[in-house]
Design a protein around this motif. Structure first.
Motif, PDB file in Angstrom:
ATOM      1  N   ALA A  53      -7.936 -10.851  -4.502  1.00 44.21           N
ATOM      2  CA  ALA A  53      -9.420 -10.899  -4.479  1.00 44.21           C
ATOM      3  C   ALA A  53      -9.956 -12.398  -3.982  1.00 44.21           C
ATOM      4  CB  ALA A  53      -9.982 -10.591  -6.064  1.00 44.21           C
ATOM      5  N   PHE A  54      -9.447 -13.336  -4.545  1.00 39.83           N
ATOM      6  CA  PHE A  54      -9.599 -14.688  -4.164  1.00 39.83           C
ATOM      7  C   PHE A  54      -9.567 -14.805  -2.530  1.00 39.83           C
ATOM      8  CE2 PHE A  54      -8.522 -19.253  -3.317  1.00 39.83           C
ATOM      9  CZ  PHE A  54      -9.631 -19.865  -3.664  1.00 39.83           C
ATOM     10  N   LEU A  55      -8.438 -14.329  -1.881  1.00 40.23           N
ATOM     11  CA  LEU A  55      -7.981 -14.665  -0.628  1.00 40.23           C
ATOM     12  C   LEU A  55      -8.743 -13.775   0.310  1.00 40.23           C
ATOM     13  CD1 LEU A  55      -4.304 -15.614  -0.991  1.00 40.23           C
ATOM     14  CD2 LEU A  55      -6.093 -17.148  -0.629  1.00 40.23           C
ATOM     15  N   TYR A  56      -8.592 -12.290  -0.209  1.00 39.58           N
ATOM     16  CA  TYR A  56      -8.985 -11.332   0.782  1.00 39.58           C
ATOM     17  C   TYR A  56     -10.226 -10.330   0.124  1.00 39.58           C
ATOM     18  CZ  TYR A  56      -4.627 -12.340   3.140  1.00 39.58           C
ATOM     19  OH  TYR A  56      -3.705 -12.839   4.013  1.00 39.58           O
ATOM     20  N   GLY A  57     -10.849 -10.838  -0.723  1.00 33.72           N
ATOM     21  CA  GLY A  57     -12.044 -10.233  -1.159  1.00 33.72           C
ATOM     22  C   GLY A  57     -13.040  -9.773  -0.137  1.00 33.72           C
ATOM     23  N   SER A  58     -13.247 -10.735   0.742  1.00 29.86           N
ATOM     24  CA  SER A  58     -14.331 -10.335   1.876  1.00 29.86           C
ATOM     25  C   SER A  58     -13.418 -10.083   3.262  1.00 29.86           C
ATOM     26  CB  SER A  58     -15.028 -11.561   1.948  1.00 29.86           C
ATOM     27  OG  SER A  58     -14.313 -12.930   2.547  1.00 29.86           O
ATOM     28  N   TYR A  59     -12.415  -9.639   3.216  1.00 32.85           N
ATOM     29  CA  TYR A  59     -11.408  -9.443   4.220  1.00 32.85           C
ATOM     30  C   TYR A  59     -11.929  -8.164   5.057  1.00 32.85           C
ATOM     31  CZ  TYR A  59      -7.401  -8.528   7.252  1.00 32.85           C
ATOM     32  OH  TYR A  59      -6.585  -8.128   8.294  1.00 32.85           O
ATOM     33  N   ASP A  60     -12.176  -8.223   6.330  1.00 31.07           N
ATOM     34  CA  ASP A  60     -12.710  -7.276   6.982  1.00 31.07           C
ATOM     35  C   ASP A  60     -11.968  -7.184   8.357  1.00 31.07           C
ATOM     36  OD1 ASP A  60     -14.144  -4.917   7.962  1.00 31.07           O
ATOM     37  OD2 ASP A  60     -15.783  -6.077   8.431  1.00 31.07           O
ATOM     38  N   GLY A  61     -10.638  -7.569   8.471  1.00 24.60           N
ATOM     39  CA  GLY A  61      -9.718  -7.571   9.509  1.00 24.60           C
ATOM     40  C   GLY A  61      -9.564  -6.373  10.126  1.00 24.60           C
ATOM     41  N   PRO A  97      10.634 -21.129   4.907  1.00 23.62           N
ATOM     42  CA  PRO A  97      10.302 -19.636   5.385  1.00 23.62           C
ATOM     43  C   PRO A  97      11.002 -18.833   4.610  1.00 23.62           C
ATOM     44  CG  PRO A  97      11.706 -21.073   6.914  1.00 23.62           C
ATOM     45  CD  PRO A  97      11.459 -21.947   5.798  1.00 23.62           C
ATOM     46  N   ILE A  98      10.407 -17.744   4.621  1.00 22.73           N
ATOM     47  CA  ILE A  98      11.172 -16.616   3.535  1.00 22.73           C
ATOM     48  C   ILE A  98      11.624 -15.922   4.678  1.00 22.73           C
ATOM     49  CG2 ILE A  98      10.610 -14.334   2.491  1.00 22.73           C
ATOM     50  CD1 ILE A  98       7.881 -15.875   1.325  1.00 22.73           C
ATOM     51  N   PRO A  99      13.083 -15.696   4.515  1.00 24.37           N
ATOM     52  CA  PRO A  99      13.876 -14.731   5.565  1.00 24.37           C
ATOM     53  C   PRO A  99      13.561 -13.308   5.279  1.00 24.37           C
ATOM     54  CG  PRO A  99      15.424 -15.885   3.957  1.00 24.37           C
ATOM     55  CD  PRO A  99      13.905 -16.262   3.486  1.00 24.37           C
ATOM     56  N   VAL A 100      13.343 -12.498   6.496  1.00 26.55           N
ATOM     57  CA  VAL A 100      13.191 -11.264   6.310  1.00 26.55           C
ATOM     58  C   VAL A 100      14.030 -10.325   5.392  1.00 26.55           C
ATOM     59  CG1 VAL A 100      11.891 -11.189   8.459  1.00 26.55           C
ATOM     60  CG2 VAL A 100      14.285 -10.536   8.587  1.00 26.55           C
ATOM     61  N   THR A 101      15.336 -10.737   5.226  1.00 26.45           N
ATOM     62  CA  THR A 101      16.121 -10.251   4.641  1.00 26.45           C
ATOM     63  C   THR A 101      16.028 -10.564   2.940  1.00 26.45           C
ATOM     64  OG1 THR A 101      17.731 -12.105   4.482  1.00 26.45           O
ATOM     65  CG2 THR A 101      18.007 -10.379   6.220  1.00 26.45           C
ATOM     66  N   ALA A 102      15.233 -11.353   2.577  1.00 29.85           N
ATOM     67  CA  ALA A 102      14.692 -11.650   1.414  1.00 29.85           C
ATOM     68  C   ALA A 102      13.491 -10.657   0.788  1.00 29.85           C
ATOM     69  CB  ALA A 102      14.185 -12.737   0.991  1.00 29.85           C
ATOM     70  N   VAL A 103      12.901 -10.023   1.755  1.00 30.32           N
ATOM     71  CA  VAL A 103      11.928  -8.887   1.579  1.00 30.32           C
ATOM     72  C   VAL A 103      12.501  -7.692   1.112  1.00 30.32           C
ATOM     73  CG1 VAL A 103       9.692  -8.104   2.411  1.00 30.32           C
ATOM     74  CG2 VAL A 103      10.105 -10.290   2.937  1.00 30.32           C
ATOM     75  N   VAL A 104      12.234  -7.282  -0.112  1.00 30.46           N
ATOM     76  CA  VAL A 104      13.037  -5.981  -0.253  1.00 30.46           C
ATOM     77  C   VAL A 104      12.000  -4.827  -0.249  1.00 30.46           C
ATOM     78  CG1 VAL A 104      14.983  -7.050  -1.760  1.00 30.46           C
ATOM     79  CG2 VAL A 104      12.567  -6.362  -3.001  1.00 30.46           C
ATOM     80  N   ASP A 105      11.061  -5.113  -0.331  1.00 31.23           N
ATOM     81  CA  ASP A 105       9.993  -3.801  -0.091  1.00 31.23           C
ATOM     82  C   ASP A 105       8.689  -4.445   0.534  1.00 31.23           C
ATOM     83  OD1 ASP A 105       9.056  -1.291  -0.145  1.00 31.23           O
ATOM     84  OD2 ASP A 105       8.697  -1.336  -2.555  1.00 31.23           O
ATOM     85  N   VAL A 106       8.001  -3.535   1.266  1.00 26.56           N
ATOM     86  CA  VAL A 106       6.619  -3.951   1.642  1.00 26.56           C
ATOM     87  C   VAL A 106       5.729  -2.896   1.211  1.00 26.56           C
ATOM     88  CG1 VAL A 106       5.358  -4.340   3.630  1.00 26.56           C
ATOM     89  CG2 VAL A 106       7.761  -4.851   3.875  1.00 26.56           C
ATOM     90  N   GLU A 107       4.502  -3.150   0.447  1.00 25.16           N
ATOM     91  CA  GLU A 107       3.714  -2.212  -0.155  1.00 25.16           C
ATOM     92  C   GLU A 107       2.246  -2.306   0.591  1.00 25.16           C
ATOM     93  OE1 GLU A 107       3.605  -3.577  -4.431  1.00 25.16           O
ATOM     94  OE2 GLU A 107       5.626  -2.901  -4.589  1.00 25.16           O
ATOM     95  N   PRO A 108       1.958  -1.171   0.588  1.00 24.44           N
ATOM     96  CA  PRO A 108       0.222  -1.269   0.993  1.00 24.44           C
ATOM     97  C   PRO A 108      -0.811  -1.854  -0.015  1.00 24.44           C
ATOM     98  CG  PRO A 108       0.751   0.855   0.436  1.00 24.44           C
ATOM     99  CD  PRO A 108       2.117   0.062   0.394  1.00 24.44           C
ATOM    100  N   TRP A 109      -1.760  -2.535   0.369  1.00 26.13           N
ATOM    101  CA  TRP A 109      -2.693  -2.950  -0.399  1.00 26.13           C
ATOM    102  C   TRP A 109      -4.188  -2.581  -0.059  1.00 26.13           C
ATOM    103  CZ3 TRP A 109      -2.611  -5.176  -5.018  1.00 26.13           C
ATOM    104  CH2 TRP A 109      -3.773  -6.024  -5.539  1.00 26.13           C
ATOM    105  N   SER A 110      -4.862  -2.049  -0.904  1.00 24.62           N
ATOM    106  CA  SER A 110      -6.183  -1.662  -0.695  1.00 24.62           C
ATOM    107  C   SER A 110      -7.244  -2.521  -1.420  1.00 24.62           C
ATOM    108  CB  SER A 110      -6.287  -0.261  -0.764  1.00 24.62           C
ATOM    109  OG  SER A 110      -5.957   0.155  -2.015  1.00 24.62           O
TER     110      SER A 110
END
Length: 110
Positions: A53-61, A97-110
Motif C-alpha cells: 500500500a505504501f509503495l504501490y497504493g497509487s500504482y497505475d503502471g 543482488p538476489i539471484p534468480v535461483t533464490a526466488v522460489v515462487d512468484v505470486e500475482p499481487w492485486s
C-alpha cells in the motif's frame, strides 16, 4: 511454504522478467536500485500488505505487480532485519543482488 522461512519483495513484472534474463534482481524498491539504496527492501508475509500500500497504493503502471518469494538460504549475500528508526518494526534487507535461483515462487499481487 512456511511463512517464517521466506522473505518477500513486491515489484513490477517487467523488472522481474529483466532480472531473470540477467540472472539476478537488483532493484531496491519502487524507482530505486540496489546501487542507489545500498540494499533491497523486503518484507515478511505479515508486513506485505502495508508495504504494498505504501509503495504501490497509487500504482497505475502498465505492468502487473508480482511478489517474489525469496529463500534466504539461497541468497549468498547478507540478510539483516533492521528498523527504519530505533525501536521501530524490523524489515528484512538484502545487501546484494538476489539471484534468480533464490526466488522460489512468484505470486500475482492485486
Amino acid at each position: 511454504m512456511p511463512e517464517r522461512t521466506y522473505i518477500l519483495h513486491i515489484t513490477e513484472r517487467r523488472l522481474w522478467d529483466q532480472a531473470r534474463e540477467r540472472g539476478a534482481y537488483a532493484m531496491s524498491t519502487r524507482g530505486r536500485t540496489l546501487q542507489e539504496e545500498g540494499f533491497i527492501h523486503c518484507s515478511t508475509r505479515a508486513q506485505l500488505p502495508a508495504v504494498a500500500a505504501f509503495l504501490y497504493g497509487s500504482y497505475d503502471g502498465p505492468d502487473e505487480l508480482v511478489v517474489l518469494v525469496v529463500d534466504p538460504a539461497r541468497l549468498g549475500v547478507p540478510l539483516r532485519y533492521e528498523a527504519p528508526k530505533p525501536g521501530g518494526e524490523e524489515f528484512p534487507h538484502v545487501y546484494g543482488p538476489i539471484p534468480v535461483t533464490a526466488v522460489v515462487d512468484v505470486e500475482p499481487w492485486s
